[in-house]
Structures are given as structure tokens and as C-alpha cells.
Design an enzyme around this catalytic site. Structure first.
Site, PDB file in Angstrom:
ATOM      1  N   SER A  46      -2.520 -25.716 -31.861  1.00 35.65           N
ATOM      2  CA  SER A  46      -1.392 -25.768 -30.928  1.00 35.65           C
ATOM      3  C   SER A  46      -1.379 -24.546 -30.018  1.00 35.65           C
ATOM      4  O   SER A  46      -1.005 -24.641 -28.850  1.00 35.65           O
ATOM      5  CB  SER A  46      -0.066 -25.894 -31.680  1.00 35.65           C
ATOM      6  OG  SER A  46       0.125 -24.819 -32.568  1.00 35.65           O
ATOM      7  N   GLU A  47      -1.815 -23.383 -30.545  1.00 32.82           N
ATOM      8  CA  GLU A  47      -1.958 -22.187 -29.712  1.00 32.82           C
ATOM      9  C   GLU A  47      -3.105 -21.315 -30.205  1.00 32.82           C
ATOM     10  O   GLU A  47      -3.443 -21.330 -31.400  1.00 32.82           O
ATOM     11  CB  GLU A  47      -0.670 -21.355 -29.678  1.00 32.82           C
ATOM     12  CG  GLU A  47       0.376 -21.850 -28.707  1.00 32.82           C
ATOM     13  CD  GLU A  47       1.635 -22.310 -29.403  1.00 32.82           C
ATOM     14  OE1 GLU A  47       2.589 -22.648 -28.700  1.00 32.82           O
ATOM     15  OE2 GLU A  47       1.663 -22.350 -30.642  1.00 32.82           O
ATOM     16  N   THR A  48      -3.664 -20.564 -29.277  1.00 30.37           N
ATOM     17  CA  THR A  48      -4.690 -19.556 -29.545  1.00 30.37           C
ATOM     18  C   THR A  48      -4.301 -18.299 -28.782  1.00 30.37           C
ATOM     19  O   THR A  48      -3.817 -18.377 -27.651  1.00 30.37           O
ATOM     20  CB  THR A  48      -6.080 -20.045 -29.079  1.00 30.37           C
ATOM     21  OG1 THR A  48      -6.445 -21.205 -29.839  1.00 30.37           O
ATOM     22  CG2 THR A  48      -7.145 -18.983 -29.266  1.00 30.37           C
ATOM     23  N   HIS A  77       4.965 -18.568 -33.539  1.00 26.12           N
ATOM     24  CA  HIS A  77       3.939 -18.427 -34.564  1.00 26.12           C
ATOM     25  C   HIS A  77       2.711 -17.671 -34.054  1.00 26.12           C
ATOM     26  O   HIS A  77       2.082 -16.933 -34.827  1.00 26.12           O
ATOM     27  CB  HIS A  77       3.593 -19.794 -35.182  1.00 26.12           C
ATOM     28  CG  HIS A  77       2.354 -20.447 -34.709  1.00 26.12           C
ATOM     29  ND1 HIS A  77       2.308 -21.241 -33.580  1.00 26.12           N
ATOM     30  CD2 HIS A  77       1.095 -20.449 -35.228  1.00 26.12           C
ATOM     31  CE1 HIS A  77       1.072 -21.699 -33.423  1.00 26.12           C
ATOM     32  NE2 HIS A  77       0.314 -21.237 -34.400  1.00 26.12           N
TER      33      HIS A  77
END
Length: 295
Positions: A46-48, A77
Site C-alpha cells: 500500500s505504501e513504500t 503506518h
């Protein structure tokens, strides 16, 4: 050929393969914006995050956050997980890290376990609570495969709100929460009908029982069908609830990701300050992978 080291962690969980996955590129110097976006799409989380030297040496790092399709001004997060990784590398200062991000400066406090090891982190959202447009309960119901009666409007109508990044927050009944299923066509219709959404529509639905909250987050337009833990939205809910309930401060626990088989536990606080309502979100992290990207 250039190589870039990365580490992955599961965030907001004490169990590996729970919580929300995050990839952290610990030294992103030399990467272009397009390369960061491509790497985030390749990681398919979902994110990096990509860690860069800070503009102000008093801070720890400049952190850029990418979803599969765009850059984020702030997210929960990714900050907790990035702080966990960097603190394990000894990059905190007396248990504190300060990240420069598009939405502002994010201060992170490191959590330690009984053995003195880094176990997680708590972040302070970079902005006070702000609220925007309200959306019809019927439209939110259509987006989630629910009925208008499943949307609880006695406390607030579905509302766009932020403590650094915008979400639409909607309260639902406890029974309806587990039935919710995103409908991409309705998400697109709501986005296109509401220019105030600025082309992005992430929906956080929650059910509340006092200080305990259960939640789910859907952002299918942005490539995240469902998110197992959404710290920035959770912090926004905490701030919104304090604004509605009254009082000077409040604390909540929030569970998310249960329906996905990746249960997450988030600890939230909200407090009133001179510039508005501020919120924090924290939790545990577990390391998973280490590797290198070849460019």
C-alpha cells in the site's frame, strides 16, 4: 548498475504476517521521483518509503511516501515503520526521530520492549484536525455494498477530514462493517461528482464501542482495494471523535485488517491545543525481509 537496499516490516502488529506491510529504502539518494514511483509499484504494498538527508540537519531525515500510483503528503503506518527501521539502525536521538514530509514535520517516539530492543513507534500527526465536505449516506452505502440504514449519521455525516492527508470518514453499524465490500464504479462516480475530493477518494468506515473502534479502509481508485492498517485515517478518527465528544483529551484502541486475515492494533490519542485538535497513532512492528533493488 546501481543498488538500493530496502527492508520490509509488518506495522501495527506483534506477529509476523499481520498488520500492514511496508518497504523502506533506507538510503534513496540518487533515485529520481519516477524511479521511486516505479519501485513502489513494483513492491506492490500500500505504501513504500524512501529516506533522504534532511533539509534541516536538526531533523533525522526527509521521507517520501509513495503508494502504487502516487506520492502521499503524509501517512501513518509508513512513518511508524520507517521510524522502527531507522531506530534499529541507531538513527534516533534519545528515542526521537523527526521526519520532513510534504504535510509538515512528523515527530516520532520510539518504543522499546522489556529487553531494550526497538519494538515500535508512536507518531504525532503533522496537522491539526480539519474537516471539509459531507457526503450523502446513500452514496457511501453504494460504495461499500451496504444500505443507507447501515450508515450511522447520529454523530456525524460522512465527512472528509484530515490531520495531514484526507480521508472520508463514515460511521457504520458493527454488523455492517464486516459486510462492507467496495464497488469501484460507485467510488468513481462519487469522486467525479465531488470536485472537492480533488480526484482522490479513500474511505474509512468504522464502528465504535466507547473507546474501542473497529475499522476498514477502501481506496480502490488508488490501487488499494482494502488496507489492513491505516494510521493516518485512524488518527483522524480519534481527532474527530474528540471534537464531537468534547473534553480536553481522549484515547482509543483501534483494530483493523481482521477481515483480510492481517489483524492490526493501533493506539490512538487526541488532545486539544492552541491550534486545534492534534492526534497521535502508535503500535508495534515486526521485521520481515531485507534485500536490494537493482537499477
Amino acid at each position: 548498475m546501481r543498488t538500493y537496499a530496502y527492508e520490509t516490516v509488518d506495522v501495527f502488529t506483534e506477529e509476523r504476517f499481520g498488520g500492514n506491510q511496508l518497504a523502506v529504502f533506507t538510503d534513496a539518494r540518487g533515485l529520481s521521483t519516477s524511479e521511486m514511483q516505479s519501485l513502489a509499484a513494483e513492491m506492490n504494498y500500500s505504501e513504500t518509503t524512501f529516506v533522504l538527508p534532511p533539509d534541516d540537519p536538526a531533523n533525522t531525515a526527509r521521507v517520501r511516501i509513495f503508494t502504487r500510483v502516487h506520492e502521499m503528503p503524509f501517512a501513518g503506518h509508513p512513518n511508524v515503520g520507517t521510524a522502527f527501521v531507522l531506530a534499529r539502525h541507531g538513527r534516533d536521538r534519545d528515542g526521537v526521530l523527526r521526519f520532513e514530509e510534504i504535510a509538515g514535520l512528523v515527530e516520532v517516539k520510539v518504543a522499546m520492549n522489556a529487553g531494550g530492543e526497538v519494538s515500535g513507534a508512536t507518531i504525532a500527526a503533522p496537522q491539526p484536525l480539519s474537516t471539509g465536505i459531507e457526503l450523502p449516506a446513500g452514496a457511501i452505502a453504494a460504495c461499500t455494498g451496504l444500505t443507507p440504514a447501515d450508515i450511522v449519521v447520529t454523530n456525524h455525516r460522512p465527512v472528509r477530514a484530515s490531520v495531514g492527508v484526507h480521508f472520508v470518514l463514515a460511521e457504520v453499524t458493527g454488523e455492517a462493517l464486516s459486510r462492507a465490500t467496495p464497488d469501484l464504479s460507485h467510488f468513481r462516480a462519487v469522486r467525479d461528482a465531488a470536485p472537492e475530493l480533488e480526484g482522490r477518494f479513500s474511505l474509512f468506515v468504522y464502528a465504535r464501542d466507547g473507546a474501542k473502534i473497529r475499522a476498514r479502509m477502501f481506496a480502490p481508485i488508488g490501487g488499494t482495494w482494502e488496507d489492513p492498517a491505516t494510521g493516518s485515517a485512524s488518527a483522524t478518527v480519534a481527532a474527530l471523535l474528540l471534537s464531537l465528544d468534547g473534553g480536553d483529551s481522549a484515547a482509543f484502541t483501534l483494530t483493523q485488517g481482521v477481515e483480510m486475515g492481517r489483524p492490526s492494533l493501533l493506539h490512538l490519542t487526541a488532545r486539544r491545543g492552541e491550534d486545534g485538535i492534534r492526534a497521535t497513532v502508535g503500535g508495534s512492528c515486526v521485521p520481515v525481509f531485507r534485500g536490494e533493488a537493482l537499477l
